[in-house]
Design a protein around this motif. Structure first.
Motif, short mmCIF file in Angstrom:
data_model
loop_
_atom_site.label_atom_id
_atom_site.label_comp_id
_atom_site.label_asym_id
_atom_site.label_seq_id
_atom_site.Cartn_x
_atom_site.Cartn_y
_atom_site.Cartn_z
N GLU A 1 -15.01 18.31 -35.57
CA GLU A 1 -16.05 17.31 -35.35
C GLU A 1 -15.44 15.92 -35.39
O GLU A 1 -14.71 15.58 -36.33
CB GLU A 1 -17.14 17.46 -36.41
CG GLU A 1 -18.38 16.68 -36.09
CD GLU A 1 -19.54 17.00 -37.04
OE1 GLU A 1 -20.65 16.51 -36.79
OE2 GLU A 1 -19.33 17.72 -38.05
N PRO B 1 -18.34 23.85 -31.99
CA PRO B 1 -18.85 24.88 -32.90
C PRO B 1 -17.89 26.07 -32.95
O PRO B 1 -17.12 26.30 -32.02
CB PRO B 1 -20.18 25.29 -32.25
CG PRO B 1 -20.51 24.20 -31.28
CD PRO B 1 -19.19 23.66 -30.82
N ASN C 1 -13.86 16.35 -44.30
CA ASN C 1 -13.34 15.09 -43.77
C ASN C 1 -11.83 15.04 -43.96
O ASN C 1 -11.34 14.99 -45.08
CB ASN C 1 -14.00 13.92 -44.51
CG ASN C 1 -13.51 12.57 -43.98
OD1 ASN C 1 -12.62 12.50 -43.13
ND2 ASN C 1 -14.10 11.50 -44.49
N GLU D 1 -20.13 25.43 -40.42
CA GLU D 1 -19.73 24.08 -39.99
C GLU D 1 -18.93 24.17 -38.71
O GLU D 1 -18.17 25.13 -38.51
CB GLU D 1 -18.85 23.46 -41.07
CG GLU D 1 -19.51 23.28 -42.42
CD GLU D 1 -20.38 22.04 -42.49
OE1 GLU D 1 -20.54 21.36 -41.44
OE2 GLU D 1 -20.89 21.75 -43.58
N PRO D 2 -19.02 23.16 -37.84
CA PRO D 2 -18.19 23.17 -36.63
C PRO D 2 -16.72 23.19 -37.00
O PRO D 2 -16.33 22.60 -38.01
CB PRO D 2 -18.53 21.84 -35.94
CG PRO D 2 -19.69 21.27 -36.64
CD PRO D 2 -19.86 21.96 -37.95
N ASP E 1 -17.84 10.82 -30.20
CA ASP E 1 -18.54 11.84 -30.98
C ASP E 1 -18.38 13.16 -30.24
O ASP E 1 -18.68 13.23 -29.05
CB ASP E 1 -20.04 11.52 -31.07
CG ASP E 1 -20.30 10.24 -31.83
OD1 ASP E 1 -19.81 10.12 -32.97
OD2 ASP E 1 -20.97 9.35 -31.27
N ARG F 1 -13.42 15.66 -38.78
CA ARG F 1 -13.76 16.74 -39.71
C ARG F 1 -13.27 18.07 -39.15
O ARG F 1 -13.44 18.36 -37.97
CB ARG F 1 -15.28 16.83 -39.91
CG ARG F 1 -15.86 15.57 -40.53
CD ARG F 1 -17.36 15.68 -40.65
NE ARG F 1 -17.93 14.37 -40.99
CZ ARG F 1 -19.15 13.97 -40.66
NH1 ARG F 1 -19.97 14.78 -39.99
NH2 ARG F 1 -19.57 12.77 -41.00
N VAL G 1 -16.57 11.92 -35.33
CA VAL G 1 -17.74 11.07 -35.49
C VAL G 1 -17.32 9.61 -35.33
O VAL G 1 -16.56 9.08 -36.14
CB VAL G 1 -18.38 11.27 -36.89
CG1 VAL G 1 -19.68 10.46 -36.99
CG2 VAL G 1 -18.65 12.74 -37.16
N VAL H 1 -18.33 17.67 -30.93
CA VAL H 1 -18.50 18.81 -31.83
C VAL H 1 -18.00 20.07 -31.15
O VAL H 1 -18.38 20.36 -30.01
CB VAL H 1 -19.99 18.99 -32.21
CG1 VAL H 1 -20.19 20.24 -33.05
CG2 VAL H 1 -20.52 17.77 -32.94
N SER I 1 -13.81 22.05 -39.96
CA SER I 1 -14.66 22.99 -40.70
C SER I 1 -15.47 22.27 -41.79
O SER I 1 -15.56 22.74 -42.92
CB SER I 1 -13.82 24.10 -41.31
OG SER I 1 -13.14 24.79 -40.29
N GLY I 2 -16.01 21.13 -41.41
CA GLY I 2 -16.91 20.42 -42.31
C GLY I 2 -16.23 19.51 -43.30
O GLY I 2 -16.89 18.76 -44.02
#
Ligand SMILES: Nc1ncnc2c1ncn2[C@@H]1O[C@H](COP(=O)(O)OP(=O)(O)O)[C@@H](O)[C@H]1O
Ligand SMILES: [Mg+2]
Length: 247
Positions: free
Chosen positions: A21, A43, A82, A17-18, A39, A77, A23, A41, A79-80
């Protein structure tokens, strides 16, 4: 990296997972909305450069990631996971480490005392000091000097050392170049480039695009609270020269 996400291992075959993140993130100062659906990201292990003129929303975006500013809409987010609405303390526990705009050091503490602050996350002082003085021998020579009495470049070296002492999952660097002579700026970004090669995930904001494009994996152009272009630094460089002068 060190952040463990509760969803990690959920699907072993899934790509990592980034580390960060955003969104559709919106944010406001009072009634004035300044992030209008961002938005973004980052990585794991990559360097993402947020570029664009003053007032575009770069610092506000950094504040969202480090838990210093609430969102009015959208999702953050890490590491994936929320973590929208996270506090700054929680963000730092999850490995978000930021060097804010201006100098990220305590001017009236010595170099050593500044490094000691980084030990709050559990790394012994001797270890933080050794790493700092190996990377920046000048800091070793000045370990008992007040940080505020050093040059701007030396203070940024100290800020970086302090940040690295916490073994961050992601390093946020806001306008590292501020108030520094051009030669010092390129030295600082050489160092950031080395950190990137060591695999540290980095989100940086910079008005002076030219100095960061060579070390960035991805560049994002931010204008009026929106990311208007994102992609390969070379393509964004072209965008920059047609949109505004990137310095
Ligand atoms: N503390 C604040 N109170 C009110 N407005 C602010 C504050 N900080 C920034 N802003 C406004 O938010 C917008 C985005 O600013 P900022 O995130 O600092 O942009 P950048 O870092 O790209 O220069 C600007 O219009 C700025 O004037
Ligand atoms: Mg800013």
């Amino acid at each position: 990296m060190t952040v463990t996400s509760p969803v990690a291992g959920h699907d072993a075959a899934a790509p990592e997972e980034p580390v960060v993140e955003l969104v559709g993130v919106r944010a406001a100062y009072g009634a004035i909305e300044v992030l209008k659906g961002v938005d973004l990201v980052v990585p794991v292990g990559s360097v993402v450069a947020l570029l664009g003129p003053n007032g575009g929303g770069k610092t506000t975006t950094m504040k969202i990631v480090s838990g210093l500013m609430p969102t009015t809409a959208g999702e953050l987010r890490l590491s994936g996971r929320n973590v929208t609405g996270i506090t700054a303390t929680e963000a730092s526990r999850l490995g978000v480490c930021s060097i804010p705009e201006g100098r990220g050091v305590f001017a009236n503490l010595t170099v050593r005392e500044n490094l000691w602050v980084a030990t709050g996350t559990g790394t012994p002082l001797a270890e933080v000091e050794e790493a700092a003085y190996t990377r920046f021998p000048k800091l070793g020579d000045r370990r008992n000097q007040l940080a505020g009495s050093m040059s701007g470049g030396e203070q940024q070296m100290l800020a970086l050392s302090r940040a690295l002492g916490t073994s961050p999952a992601v390093l946020l660097l806001d306008e590292l170049s501020m108030g520094l002579a051009p030669m010092i700026v390129s030295q600082m970004y050489d160092i950031v480039g080395q950190l990137a090669e060591e695999g540290i995930s980095i989100l940086l904001a910079e008005q002076f695009a030219r100095v960061v494009l060579p070390i960035a994996d991805t560049a994002a152009l931010m204008l009026g609270g929106r990311i208007v272009a994102v992609g390969d630094p070379a393509d964004i460089e072209h965008e920059l020269s047609t949109t505004y002068l990137g310095g």
